[in-house]
Scaffold this motif. Structure first.
Motif, mmCIF file in Angstrom:
data_model
loop_
_atom_site.group_PDB
_atom_site.id
_atom_site.type_symbol
_atom_site.label_atom_id
_atom_site.label_comp_id
_atom_site.label_asym_id
_atom_site.label_seq_id
_atom_site.Cartn_x
_atom_site.Cartn_y
_atom_site.Cartn_z
ATOM 1 N N THR A 61 0.919 -1.152 -0.004
ATOM 2 C CA THR A 61 -0.209 -0.029 0.095
ATOM 3 C C THR A 61 1.007 1.150 -0.191
ATOM 4 O O THR A 61 1.662 1.218 0.887
ATOM 5 N N PHE A 62 0.671 2.126 -0.956
ATOM 6 C CA PHE A 62 1.481 3.329 -0.852
ATOM 7 C C PHE A 62 0.588 4.358 -0.740
ATOM 8 O O PHE A 62 -0.246 4.950 -1.623
ATOM 9 N N ASP A 63 1.042 5.391 0.042
ATOM 10 C CA ASP A 63 0.359 6.603 0.262
ATOM 11 C C ASP A 63 1.334 7.856 0.448
ATOM 12 O O ASP A 63 1.782 7.863 1.391
ATOM 13 N N GLU A 64 1.663 8.593 -0.518
ATOM 14 C CA GLU A 64 2.556 9.784 -0.662
ATOM 15 C C GLU A 64 2.259 10.714 0.657
ATOM 16 O O GLU A 64 3.278 11.182 1.110
ATOM 17 N N LYS A 65 0.861 11.072 0.736
ATOM 18 C CA LYS A 65 0.503 11.917 1.775
ATOM 19 C C LYS A 65 0.562 11.490 3.078
ATOM 20 O O LYS A 65 0.575 12.238 4.004
ATOM 21 N N ASN A 66 0.778 9.858 3.408
ATOM 22 C CA ASN A 66 0.498 9.343 4.726
ATOM 23 C C ASN A 66 1.212 8.238 4.751
ATOM 24 O O ASN A 66 0.802 7.233 4.903
ATOM 25 N N PRO A 67 2.593 8.390 4.659
ATOM 26 C CA PRO A 67 3.368 6.986 4.879
ATOM 27 C C PRO A 67 3.281 6.302 5.946
ATOM 28 O O PRO A 67 3.462 5.049 5.865
ATOM 29 N N ALA A 68 2.871 6.820 7.166
ATOM 30 C CA ALA A 68 2.469 6.004 8.013
ATOM 31 C C ALA A 68 1.603 4.742 7.759
ATOM 32 O O ALA A 68 1.439 3.593 8.710
ATOM 33 N N ALA A 69 0.646 5.217 6.930
ATOM 34 C CA ALA A 69 -0.178 4.165 6.231
ATOM 35 C C ALA A 69 0.037 3.176 5.390
ATOM 36 O O ALA A 69 -0.600 2.248 4.912
ATOM 37 N N ASP A 70 1.302 2.950 4.790
ATOM 38 C CA ASP A 70 1.922 2.310 3.770
ATOM 39 C C ASP A 70 2.228 0.885 4.503
ATOM 40 O O ASP A 70 2.489 0.764 5.761
ATOM 41 N N LYS A 71 1.944 -0.209 3.796
ATOM 42 C CA LYS A 71 2.388 -1.632 4.096
ATOM 43 C C LYS A 71 2.986 -2.393 3.119
ATOM 44 O O LYS A 71 2.780 -2.110 1.901
ATOM 45 N N VAL A 72 3.829 -3.303 3.694
ATOM 46 C CA VAL A 72 4.454 -4.116 2.386
ATOM 47 C C VAL A 72 4.320 -5.641 3.091
ATOM 48 O O VAL A 72 4.626 -5.766 4.184
ATOM 49 N N LYS A 73 4.203 -6.552 2.183
ATOM 50 C CA LYS A 73 4.211 -7.802 2.468
ATOM 51 C C LYS A 73 4.576 -8.746 1.378
ATOM 52 O O LYS A 73 4.243 -8.369 0.159
ATOM 53 N N VAL A 74 5.677 -9.603 1.571
ATOM 54 C CA VAL A 74 6.196 -10.210 0.509
ATOM 55 C C VAL A 74 6.539 -11.995 1.003
ATOM 56 O O VAL A 74 6.827 -11.879 2.277
ATOM 57 N N THR A 75 6.074 -12.743 0.091
ATOM 58 C CA THR A 75 6.562 -14.155 0.506
ATOM 59 C C THR A 75 7.168 -14.800 -0.550
ATOM 60 O O THR A 75 7.014 -14.442 -1.932
ATOM 61 N N ILE A 76 8.577 -15.270 -0.167
ATOM 62 C CA ILE A 76 9.561 -15.804 -1.084
ATOM 63 C C ILE A 76 9.441 -17.229 -0.874
ATOM 64 O O ILE A 76 9.459 -17.779 -0.028
ATOM 65 N N LYS A 77 9.478 -18.063 -2.152
ATOM 66 C CA LYS A 77 9.544 -19.327 -1.889
ATOM 67 C C LYS A 77 11.358 -19.681 -1.986
ATOM 68 O O LYS A 77 11.749 -19.487 -2.984
ATOM 69 N N THR A 78 11.779 -20.206 -0.937
ATOM 70 C CA THR A 78 12.916 -20.477 -0.628
ATOM 71 C C THR A 78 13.680 -21.319 -1.666
ATOM 72 O O THR A 78 15.001 -21.312 -1.817
#
Length: 191
Positions: A61-78
């Motif tokens: 999630t990307f919000d230039e005006k409110n970076p505190a609301a940004d989120k990242v989730k990544v899953t890697i197959k090892t």
């Protein structure tokens, strides 16, 4: 009266549209190969060994005006680890390193994002080889805008350094090879 009503409707539409443009969810474009998770580690202190993970998925999630609301989730197959050397990749998949039979995925999920212009710190938890630890990714907004297919994209590059022993990788590769540098370059398509 009609002019005031039309002005209010126009202002309301503009504010609603601006609110939508500020915060958005993005799916990482792995299908178009516009995303990479790469690493490097020193080999005996004489050179760098490079590799990547070929299979992963994620969203942000990307919000230039409110970076505190940004989120990242990544899953890697090892088991998708790829250093361009079949025997080394087999060794990296073994219990001495990634232990993919027991830990088929690694995940990163952000807990906070702090941004200043195009620069950001993404703080979160990385689960790798059965261990979960907090990490900070130094990130930069590369760019954003419309794509030729009618979509909207945003791209970031980020990096962090991990201590192998922090993630229960105990194999001693020598004093120059205790840390691995991880680079994530992602382009997301707005949903």
């Amino acid at each position: 009266m009609l002019k005031k009503t039309l002005a209010a409707v126009a202002l309301g539409c503009a504010l609603f549209g601006a609110g939508q443009a500020m915060a958005a969810d993005y799916q990482i474009d792995k299908e178009g190969q516009h995303a990479f998770i790469e690493f490097r580690i020193k080999h005996l202190g004489y050179s760098w060994l490079y590799g990547r993970f070929d299979d992963f998925d994620g969203a942000f999630t990307f919000d230039e005006k409110n970076p505190a609301a940004d989120k990242v989730k990544v899953t890697i197959k090892t088991d998708s680890v790829n250093t361009n050397h079949a025997e080394r990749d087999k060794h990296l998949r073994s219990a001495e390193f990634l232990n993919v039979a027991k830990n088929p995925t690694a995940t990163f999920e952000s807990t906070a994002v702090k941004a200043d212009g195009k620069q950001a710190e993404i703080i979160g938890n990385l689960s790798l080889n059965g261990v979960t630890r907090p990490v900070t990714i130094k990130a930069e907004l590369v760019g954003q805008g419309d794509d030729p297919w009618g979509g909207y994209r945003a791209g970031f590059v980020g990096s962090t350094t991990l201590k192998l022993k922090d993630f229960n990788i105990q194999t001693d590769l020598g004093p120059a090879s205790q840390d691995v540098e991880l680079t994530l370059s992602v382009e997301g398509v707005r949903q």
